[in-house]
Design an enzyme around this catalytic site. Sequence first.
Site, PDB file in Angstrom:
ATOM      1  N   SER A 147      -5.616  21.496   7.368  1.00 56.64           N
ATOM      2  CA  SER A 147      -4.214  21.259   7.721  1.00 56.64           C
ATOM      3  C   SER A 147      -3.624  22.359   8.576  1.00 56.64           C
ATOM      4  CB  SER A 147      -3.423  21.054   6.450  1.00 56.64           C
ATOM      5  OG  SER A 147      -4.061  20.058   5.713  1.00 56.64           O
ATOM      6  N   ARG A 162      -4.366  27.147  16.564  1.00 55.96           N
ATOM      7  CA  ARG A 162      -3.844  28.407  16.013  1.00 55.96           C
ATOM      8  C   ARG A 162      -3.706  28.255  14.510  1.00 55.96           C
ATOM      9  NH1 ARG A 162       0.247  26.349  19.076  1.00 55.96           N
ATOM     10  NH2 ARG A 162       1.719  25.080  17.900  1.00 55.96           N
ATOM     11  N   ASP A 200      -3.914  16.919   6.904  1.00 55.15           N
ATOM     12  CA  ASP A 200      -3.404  16.385   5.630  1.00 55.15           C
ATOM     13  C   ASP A 200      -2.450  15.199   5.825  1.00 55.15           C
ATOM     14  OD1 ASP A 200      -1.468  18.069   6.697  1.00 55.15           O
ATOM     15  OD2 ASP A 200      -1.171  19.260   4.884  1.00 55.15           O
TER      16      ASP A 200
HETATM   17  C1  GLC Z   1       1.350  23.162   9.161  1.00 54.37           C
HETATM   18  C2  GLC Z   1       0.070  22.814   9.898  1.00 54.37           C
HETATM   19  C3  GLC Z   1      -0.158  21.307   9.913  1.00 54.37           C
HETATM   20  C4  GLC Z   1      -0.069  20.741   8.512  1.00 54.37           C
HETATM   21  C5  GLC Z   1       1.249  21.141   7.857  1.00 54.37           C
HETATM   22  C6  GLC Z   1       1.390  20.629   6.428  1.00 54.37           C
HETATM   23  O1  GLC Z   1       2.426  22.678   9.866  1.00 54.37           O
HETATM   24  O2  GLC Z   1       0.136  23.303  11.218  1.00 54.37           O
HETATM   25  O3  GLC Z   1      -1.415  21.001  10.480  1.00 54.37           O
HETATM   26  O4  GLC Z   1      -0.186  19.346   8.537  1.00 54.37           O
HETATM   27  O5  GLC Z   1       1.349  22.560   7.853  1.00 54.37           O
HETATM   28  O6  GLC Z   1       0.394  21.139   5.606  1.00 54.37           O
END
Ligand code: GLC
Length: 469
Positions: A147, A162, A200
């Site tokens: 995520s 990143r 996620d």
């Molecule tokens: C951050 C991450 C994203 C993820 C979110 C929730 O924003 O960059 O990829 O889905 O957190 O976990």
Amino acid sequence: MNSELKKAVDEVTAGYTVDNKTLIDGADLFVQMMKEGLALSKPQRLTMPMIPTFVTAVPLGKEKGLYLAGDLGGTNFRVCSVQLNGDHTFNLEQQKTKIPQDLMTGAQGLPLFRYLAEKIGLFIKEHHQNYCTEENDNRLKLGLTFSFPVDQTALHQGSLIRWTKGFDLPDVVGRDVVGLLQIQLDELTVPVDVVALANDTVGTLLLRAYSNDESKTKANTVVGCIFGTGTNGAYYESRENIKKINVESKGMAINTEWGSFDNGLKVLPNTKYDQIVDAETANPGYHLFEKRISGMFLGELLRVTLKDLADRELLFCDLKKERGGSLPHRLVSPWQLDSQVLLYLEIDDSTNLKMSQLILENELRLKTTPEERIAIQEITRAISKRAALLSSIPISAIVKHVKHLYKHDDNDFEIGCDGLVVEFFPGFKERIYEGIKIINPLLDLKKKIVLTIAKDGLGVGAALCASVA
Ligand code: GLC
């Protein structure tokens, strides 16, 4: 409350207020940023990444089989095995471990991937021993929920754009995270193939779509979103709108990375506390929407606000005197106020806010007067109210953008949500509905937007991705 403190608290809470115009303009800007992001192949700071996920269909609930899922997204790593029963139901086994802090930041990312592979190996030994015998050369398929913003190039391939949410391992940026994990699994001879990589939010979207029996709910699942440590959402986009890649199917799920909505701060409120928190993070100037909304930042916003009032000698003056001029370490050091504390402060209705008194003493070693606790509660409520109202922007905007795709039925629009903030923060969901009402994305359509909590999305969603690989 003495008048000086009252005046300061009123100013602070006014700064955290969101007006209707911000919400309405915010939703328009969001739709514009979606379109820009779908056309731009290299994400830039001022655009939303809008990442194609290579998940080309939303499940129907009929999928079957045993799949593994790994989930890395916040402070924990979860391994699960999921038996999909093919009738909207599933059985799940899972194990969760807290990631050691020293693996989350540092010069080398390899130890983190080694750790993940070890945990997967241990899980299989414990729950699926039959895959570890010499006679059995079957391998398990694993969907990895990862995520963080990843530039996905295939269902099972993607390089990290990143880190967010406190991770900082620079040598992983730009590398394929599936490959990094597979190498470690192979070195440890764990009989697992990583066949899918999913954010996620995509997992949440797929899980809700799988579990949703439309004939009963009378709703189509259109968005999967997270309001937890971070915030983000995914939805199904039609092929002609995804300008940056050539899509062969009718469409594809898009990971918006809406944490980066409005990094240019055209509509988002920007208090001095927002600026302090942003400057403390590893990715200043990025994910500015997330930094006003999600669990990782709400506690820090409260902490810097309280510290400012203390520095201005409006709060904790007696305590400071008592301690010979200093304030508790946990109040003055970044990231020491867990967002869960806000949850208790917010709902406290005990006499003299006794519950808050205990929580603040336990968590921050902060002794408070009843008057100070009233001030703290007002500020807490302002911070979480702002977060919830702003959360209505992406949901309304996406529904506005896709509603024409669902013209053929009278079903409502279902938004599958996961995460501690949306699940447990009192009134968070209700406030999102309040914001949606103000933005009014459906105009006079006789349909509703319904928020549904989608638990365990990460594991099951990744397993669903693995099932289509
Ligand atoms: C951050 C991450 C994203 C993820 C979110 C929730 O924003 O960059 O990829 O889905 O957190 O976990």
